[in-house]
Design an enzyme around this catalytic site. Structure first.
Site, PDB file in Angstrom:
ATOM      1  N   LYS A 137       3.839 104.101  56.057  1.00  0.00           N
ATOM      2  CA  LYS A 137       2.700 104.524  56.880  1.00  0.00           C
ATOM      3  C   LYS A 137       2.514 106.044  56.796  1.00  0.00           C
ATOM      4  CE  LYS A 137       3.189 100.496  59.776  1.00  0.00           C
ATOM      5  NZ  LYS A 137       3.866  99.870  60.911  1.00  0.00           N
ATOM      6  N   GLN A 160       6.621 101.065  66.435  1.00  0.00           N
ATOM      7  CA  GLN A 160       7.102 100.103  65.441  1.00  0.00           C
ATOM      8  C   GLN A 160       7.900  99.005  66.136  1.00  0.00           C
ATOM      9  OE1 GLN A 160       6.339 100.267  62.042  1.00  0.00           O
ATOM     10  NE2 GLN A 160       7.305  98.247  61.956  1.00  0.00           N
ATOM     11  N   ASP A 162      -2.950  99.464  66.744  1.00  0.00           N
ATOM     12  CA  ASP A 162      -2.424  98.152  66.347  1.00  0.00           C
ATOM     13  C   ASP A 162      -3.222  97.019  66.998  1.00  0.00           C
ATOM     14  OD1 ASP A 162      -0.361  98.144  64.504  1.00  0.00           O
ATOM     15  OD2 ASP A 162       1.180  98.658  65.981  1.00  0.00           O
TER      16      ASP A 162
END
Ligand code: NDP
Length: 280
Positions: free
Chosen positions: A49, A93, A116
């Site tokens: 990322k 994460q 997200d």
């Protein structure tokens, strides 16, 4: 022989467009990536990322916290990131190490920075069909289909897996595009009978070789979301790739299919968040 749905190529294309778009606008969005503990796979994903951000012209800031940081300190960091003007997207994460209340952390992220799309507000918007951010993996699949002119309208789509981050939103996005959708899971009685009815089959389980060629209708579009590490150290999906590719019309490879698309959509969501914050 199936046409390969090349996620690497489309993701590279999307990232190039983002870079040009940002240069044109003269803005530098900021993405905060929070990782807790030392899970090796999670660190690999975070590094990917960071690389994506650099390629796109997004400033990424990584917060690597030890596993014993604790819920309170993690929540404090989320609140601080919510209030920072130079941070437009926040990604935690997952999975978090044992002992953390994952939902509390996700729900603490400002919905406007929830790139997200795991916050309840954004989940609700996806259900409604009027969303700003869609979850990166299922939306990445939709973009891959769209790019190849595969229209789900009127098709029977079978999604195997019902997680909140992949299976359920995948089914919703396909439904919004007027597909007839069946969702299968571990309690589905005859999985093969269901999957054989699919015009578009999405496998999102996490079991190597679960979907064999006899479970696929000839000519079906086969999307393999799963990323499984085999005993040989290589990555595999849920689909028994070579025999299924013989009979499918389109298929995603693993790696190089859905994975890079997920990351490209994360970049897009970050840009959307930044543009919203800056009124662009
Ligand atoms: P989860 O473990 O949360 O969900 C798996 C789903 O599969 C569950 O709904 C489960 O059913 C179902 N399932 C388990 N066994 C079977 C079976 N034998 N037959 C039918 N269904 C079954 O996983 P995720 O949704 O988080 O991830 C799925 C896969 O996708 C994983 O391999 C993951 O690594 C990968 N992934 C890939 C991403 C990418 O970028 N390409 C991003 C995110 C995930 P039940 O609900 O009944 O337990």
């Amino acid at each position: 022989m199936a046409v390969i749905l090349d996620g690497n190529a489309l993701a590279a294309n999307i990232k190039q467009k983002i870079k040009a778009d940002l240069e044109g606008l003269g803005i530098v969005p900021g993405l905060a990536v929070v990782i807790v503990g030392d899970d090796a796979a999670s660190h690999v994903y975070v590094n990917h990322k960071k690389k994506d951000c650099a390629q796109c012209g997004i400033k990424s800031e990584t917060f690597e916290l030890p596993a014993d940081t604790g819920q309170d300190k993690l929540m404090e960091l989320i609140h601080e990131l919510n209030s920072r003007d130079d941070i437009h997207g926040i990604l935690v994460q997952l999975p978090l190490p044992k002992g953390y209340d994952e939902q509390a952390v996700i729900q603490a992220i400002s919905p406007k920075k929830d790139v997200d799309a795991f916050h309840m507000e954004n989940i609700g918007r996806v259900l409604d069909g009027n969303f700003t951010f869609a979850p990166c993996t299922p939306y990445g699949v939709m973009r891959l289909l769209e790019h190849h002119g595969i229209d789900p309208a009127g098709k029977h789509c079978v999604v195997v897996g019902r997680s909140n981050i992949v299976g359920k939103p995948m089914a919703m996005l396909l439904l919004h595009k007027h597909a007839t959708v069946t969702i299968c899971h571990s309690r589905t009685k005859d999985l093969a009978e269901m999957t054989r009815k699919a015009d578009i089959l999405v496998a999102a389980v996490g079991k190597i070789g679960l979907i064999t060629a006899d479970m696929v209708k000839p000519g079906a579009v086969v999307i393999d979301v799963a990323i499984n590490r085999g005993d040989d150290g290589k990555l595999y999906g849920d689909v028994d790739y070579a025999p299924v590719a013989e009979i499918a019309s389109y298929i995603t490879p693993v790696p190089g299919g859905v994975g890079p698309m997920t990351r490209a959509i994360l970049m897009e969501n970050t840009i959307i968040a930044a543009k919203m914050a800056m009124g662009k």
